[in-house]
Enzyme design. Sequence first.
Site, PDB file in Angstrom:
ATOM      1  N   GLY A  33      -4.994  45.946 -67.965  1.00 10.23           N
ATOM      2  CA  GLY A  33      -5.055  47.397 -68.051  1.00 10.23           C
ATOM      3  C   GLY A  33      -4.001  48.012 -67.155  1.00 10.23           C
ATOM      4  O   GLY A  33      -4.272  48.316 -65.992  1.00 10.23           O
ATOM      5  N   TYR A  34      -2.802  48.146 -67.704  1.00  7.49           N
ATOM      6  CA  TYR A  34      -1.691  48.703 -66.928  1.00  7.49           C
ATOM      7  C   TYR A  34      -1.317  50.106 -67.401  1.00  7.49           C
ATOM      8  O   TYR A  34      -1.509  51.081 -66.701  1.00  7.49           O
ATOM      9  CB  TYR A  34      -0.451  47.809 -67.039  1.00  7.49           C
ATOM     10  CG  TYR A  34      -0.561  46.441 -66.427  1.00  7.49           C
ATOM     11  CD1 TYR A  34      -1.263  46.223 -65.255  1.00  7.49           C
ATOM     12  CD2 TYR A  34       0.073  45.359 -67.019  1.00  7.49           C
ATOM     13  CE1 TYR A  34      -1.344  44.970 -64.688  1.00  7.49           C
ATOM     14  CE2 TYR A  34      -0.002  44.093 -66.458  1.00  7.49           C
ATOM     15  CZ  TYR A  34      -0.702  43.904 -65.288  1.00  7.49           C
ATOM     16  OH  TYR A  34      -0.773  42.663 -64.729  1.00  7.49           O
ATOM     17  N   SER A  35      -0.747  50.184 -68.611  1.00  3.43           N
ATOM     18  CA  SER A  35      -0.185  51.438 -69.102  1.00  3.43           C
ATOM     19  C   SER A  35      -1.238  52.523 -69.235  1.00  3.43           C
ATOM     20  O   SER A  35      -2.387  52.268 -69.579  1.00  3.43           O
ATOM     21  CB  SER A  35       0.475  51.226 -70.473  1.00  3.43           C
ATOM     22  OG  SER A  35       1.561  50.345 -70.363  1.00  3.43           O
ATOM     23  N   SER A  56      -4.020  45.410 -75.078  1.00  2.00           N
ATOM     24  CA  SER A  56      -4.150  44.394 -76.125  1.00  2.00           C
ATOM     25  C   SER A  56      -5.525  43.751 -76.116  1.00  2.00           C
ATOM     26  O   SER A  56      -6.004  43.305 -75.076  1.00  2.00           O
ATOM     27  CB  SER A  56      -3.097  43.296 -75.948  1.00  2.00           C
ATOM     28  OG  SER A  56      -1.812  43.854 -75.959  1.00  2.00           O
ATOM     29  N   GLU A 114       3.465  36.145 -67.235  1.00  2.00           N
ATOM     30  CA  GLU A 114       2.953  36.367 -68.586  1.00  2.00           C
ATOM     31  C   GLU A 114       4.095  36.395 -69.589  1.00  2.00           C
ATOM     32  O   GLU A 114       4.021  35.797 -70.647  1.00  2.00           O
ATOM     33  CB  GLU A 114       2.193  37.699 -68.588  1.00  2.00           C
ATOM     34  CG  GLU A 114       1.580  38.084 -69.904  1.00  2.00           C
ATOM     35  CD  GLU A 114       0.871  39.424 -69.786  1.00  2.00           C
ATOM     36  OE1 GLU A 114       1.443  40.434 -70.245  1.00  2.00           O
ATOM     37  OE2 GLU A 114      -0.238  39.477 -69.229  1.00  2.00           O
TER      38      GLU A 114
END
Length: 200
Positions: free
Chosen positions: A3-5, A37, A120
């Site tokens: 959970g980045y963006s 994703s 990653e």
Amino acid sequence: MSGYSEPGAGSDLASVSTTATVDGDDWVITGQKVWTSLAHEADWCFVLARTQPGSRRREGLSYLLVPMRQPGVEVRPIRQLTGTSEFNEVFFDNARTSKDMVVGEVGDGWRVAMATLAFERGVATLGQQVGFRRELDALIDLAKRNGAIDDPVIKERLTRSWIGLEVMRAHALRTLSRKDPGYEASVSKLVWARWHREFG
């Protein structure tokens, strides 16, 4: 799943505004992530959150491991033109995770997130290369069967594709062997995207 963006912090990841505050033995997370994703299938999510109020940019971020199947977590699939929905919006409304679910140190989330992304991207590139190798081998087999392999232009282009794939592999392996890969991991995406375009 990462959970980045966020809606206001996509390519500018340092502008993360999702917050996590301590409440007893838990972190309480509030905010939104996007382009996450497979969030609809995940049990856990790494969440880059601002844990130091008033901090800016790369400072004051922590890398938390958050359970997805709990009150306060809502996942909304993003439907693409292909009809698939592997990307999602994720809303955290006072979702909770244990205080010990911090990867690295509190406030050191930027470094952990960058290291995670680097590895990653390197691992993903190696996996992609298996598919690319199959595509190249299939095209070489077709060129042998239909005689196109005898055309010097076709032979040169197939050779260049093979060389490009070997360069891509060497770059990915070199990136993975570094203790703290930096921009090299991002270069991998540029390399494979160009290679696959030219191959196509």
